[in-house]
Design a protein around this motif. Structure first.
Motif, PDB file in Angstrom:
ATOM      1  N   SER A   1     -65.967  57.032 124.916  1.00 11.83           N
ATOM      2  CA  SER A   1     -64.871  57.368 125.806  1.00 11.83           C
ATOM      3  C   SER A   1     -64.941  58.851 126.174  1.00 11.83           C
ATOM      4  O   SER A   1     -65.220  59.671 125.287  1.00 11.83           O
ATOM      5  N   PRO A   2     -64.711  59.208 127.414  1.00 13.38           N
ATOM      6  CA  PRO A   2     -64.512  58.301 128.542  1.00 13.38           C
ATOM      7  C   PRO A   2     -65.824  57.611 128.913  1.00 13.38           C
ATOM      8  O   PRO A   2     -66.902  58.074 128.546  1.00 13.38           O
ATOM      9  N   ALA A   3     -65.715  56.535 129.648  1.00 14.09           N
ATOM     10  CA  ALA A   3     -66.907  55.790 130.070  1.00 14.09           C
ATOM     11  C   ALA A   3     -67.562  56.427 131.295  1.00 14.09           C
ATOM     12  O   ALA A   3     -68.655  56.008 131.702  1.00 14.09           O
ATOM     13  N   THR A   4     -66.943  57.460 131.831  1.00 16.09           N
ATOM     14  CA  THR A   4     -67.423  58.148 133.028  1.00 16.09           C
ATOM     15  C   THR A   4     -68.872  58.596 132.874  1.00 16.09           C
ATOM     16  O   THR A   4     -69.230  59.216 131.871  1.00 16.09           O
TER      17      THR A   4
ATOM     18  N   ILE B   1     -72.598  50.541 123.773  1.00  8.30           N
ATOM     19  CA  ILE B   1     -73.838  50.493 122.996  1.00  8.30           C
ATOM     20  C   ILE B   1     -73.978  51.804 122.223  1.00  8.30           C
ATOM     21  O   ILE B   1     -73.273  52.769 122.505  1.00  8.30           O
ATOM     22  N   SER B   2     -74.895  51.836 121.273  1.00  4.39           N
ATOM     23  CA  SER B   2     -75.049  53.035 120.448  1.00  4.39           C
ATOM     24  C   SER B   2     -75.747  54.172 121.180  1.00  4.39           C
ATOM     25  O   SER B   2     -75.580  55.332 120.818  1.00  4.39           O
ATOM     26  N   ASN B   3     -76.524  53.852 122.231  1.00  6.32           N
ATOM     27  CA  ASN B   3     -77.349  54.878 122.862  1.00  6.32           C
ATOM     28  C   ASN B   3     -77.313  54.842 124.394  1.00  6.32           C
ATOM     29  O   ASN B   3     -78.333  54.639 125.045  1.00  6.32           O
ATOM     30  N   PRO B   4     -76.137  55.082 124.982  1.00  8.46           N
ATOM     31  CA  PRO B   4     -76.083  55.077 126.447  1.00  8.46           C
ATOM     32  C   PRO B   4     -76.738  56.329 127.035  1.00  8.46           C
ATOM     33  O   PRO B   4     -76.942  57.326 126.345  1.00  8.46           O
ATOM     34  N   THR B   5     -77.051  56.264 128.318  1.00  2.00           N
ATOM     35  CA  THR B   5     -77.474  57.462 129.033  1.00  2.00           C
ATOM     36  C   THR B   5     -76.290  57.963 129.852  1.00  2.00           C
ATOM     37  O   THR B   5     -75.417  57.183 130.259  1.00  2.00           O
TER      38      THR B   5
ATOM     39  N   TYR C   1     -67.647  63.582 125.079  1.00  2.00           N
ATOM     40  CA  TYR C   1     -67.571  62.154 124.769  1.00  2.00           C
ATOM     41  C   TYR C   1     -67.142  61.966 123.324  1.00  2.00           C
ATOM     42  O   TYR C   1     -67.600  62.688 122.436  1.00  2.00           O
ATOM     43  N   THR C   2     -66.302  60.979 123.098  1.00  2.00           N
ATOM     44  CA  THR C   2     -65.931  60.549 121.755  1.00  2.00           C
ATOM     45  C   THR C   2     -66.480  59.148 121.563  1.00  2.00           C
ATOM     46  O   THR C   2     -66.252  58.267 122.403  1.00  2.00           O
ATOM     47  N   VAL C   3     -67.230  58.943 120.495  1.00  3.71           N
ATOM     48  CA  VAL C   3     -67.720  57.608 120.185  1.00  3.71           C
ATOM     49  C   VAL C   3     -66.973  57.112 118.961  1.00  3.71           C
ATOM     50  O   VAL C   3     -66.797  57.831 117.976  1.00  3.71           O
ATOM     51  N   THR C   4     -66.493  55.887 119.050  1.00  8.10           N
ATOM     52  CA  THR C   4     -65.831  55.228 117.927  1.00  8.10           C
ATOM     53  C   THR C   4     -66.788  54.172 117.411  1.00  8.10           C
ATOM     54  O   THR C   4     -67.224  53.296 118.169  1.00  8.10           O
ATOM     55  N   GLY C   5     -67.124  54.264 116.145  1.00 14.51           N
ATOM     56  CA  GLY C   5     -68.002  53.286 115.514  1.00 14.51           C
ATOM     57  C   GLY C   5     -67.195  52.430 114.557  1.00 14.51           C
ATOM     58  O   GLY C   5     -66.332  52.935 113.836  1.00 14.51           O
ATOM     59  N   THR C   6     -67.468  51.140 114.566  1.00 15.62           N
ATOM     60  CA  THR C   6     -66.775  50.191 113.689  1.00 15.62           C
ATOM     61  C   THR C   6     -67.796  49.520 112.788  1.00 15.62           C
ATOM     62  O   THR C   6     -68.863  49.116 113.243  1.00 15.62           O
ATOM     63  N   ASP C   7     -67.443  49.396 111.495  1.00 15.94           N
ATOM     64  CA  ASP C   7     -68.377  48.787 110.545  1.00 15.94           C
ATOM     65  C   ASP C   7     -68.032  47.323 110.298  1.00 15.94           C
ATOM     66  O   ASP C   7     -67.111  46.764 110.910  1.00 15.94           O
TER      67      ASP C   7
END
Length: 85
Positions: free
Chosen positions: A30-33, A40-44, A53-59
């Motif tokens: 987030s944001p997806a802009t 996905i784990s590795n966007p461009t 960017y903030t990435v939220t990871g869930t286990d």
């Protein structure tokens, strides 16, 4: 989870940059802009201005954690062609 993300970077404006995260089984950026795929784990990213960017990871236990990375833009150089005399 212990979510690890690409370190903050200085990159050329509108140039595709690979982001990466690890430590979880699902991801949401987030944001997806400007992202190729925020789930996905590795966007461009192809940003045209500075962005964090903030990435939220869930286990597997549905626990989540976040990490942040910032892309700081620098303008592309201006190239001028002169006719050969």
């Amino acid at each position: 989870p212990n979510v690890i993300v690409t370190p903050s970077q200085t990159v050329c404006s509108n140039v595709t940059t690979q982001l990466s995260s690890a430590g979880a089984i699902s991801y949401s950026w987030s944001p997806a802009t400007y992202l190729s795929n925020p789930n996905i784990s590795n966007p461009t990213a192809s940003a045209s201005s500075d962005i964090t960017y903030t990435v939220t990871g869930t286990d597997i236990n549905n626990c989540s954690a976040t990490a942040q990375t910032t892309l700081t833009m620098v303008p592309l150089p201006t190239v001028t062609a002169q006719p050969v005399s």
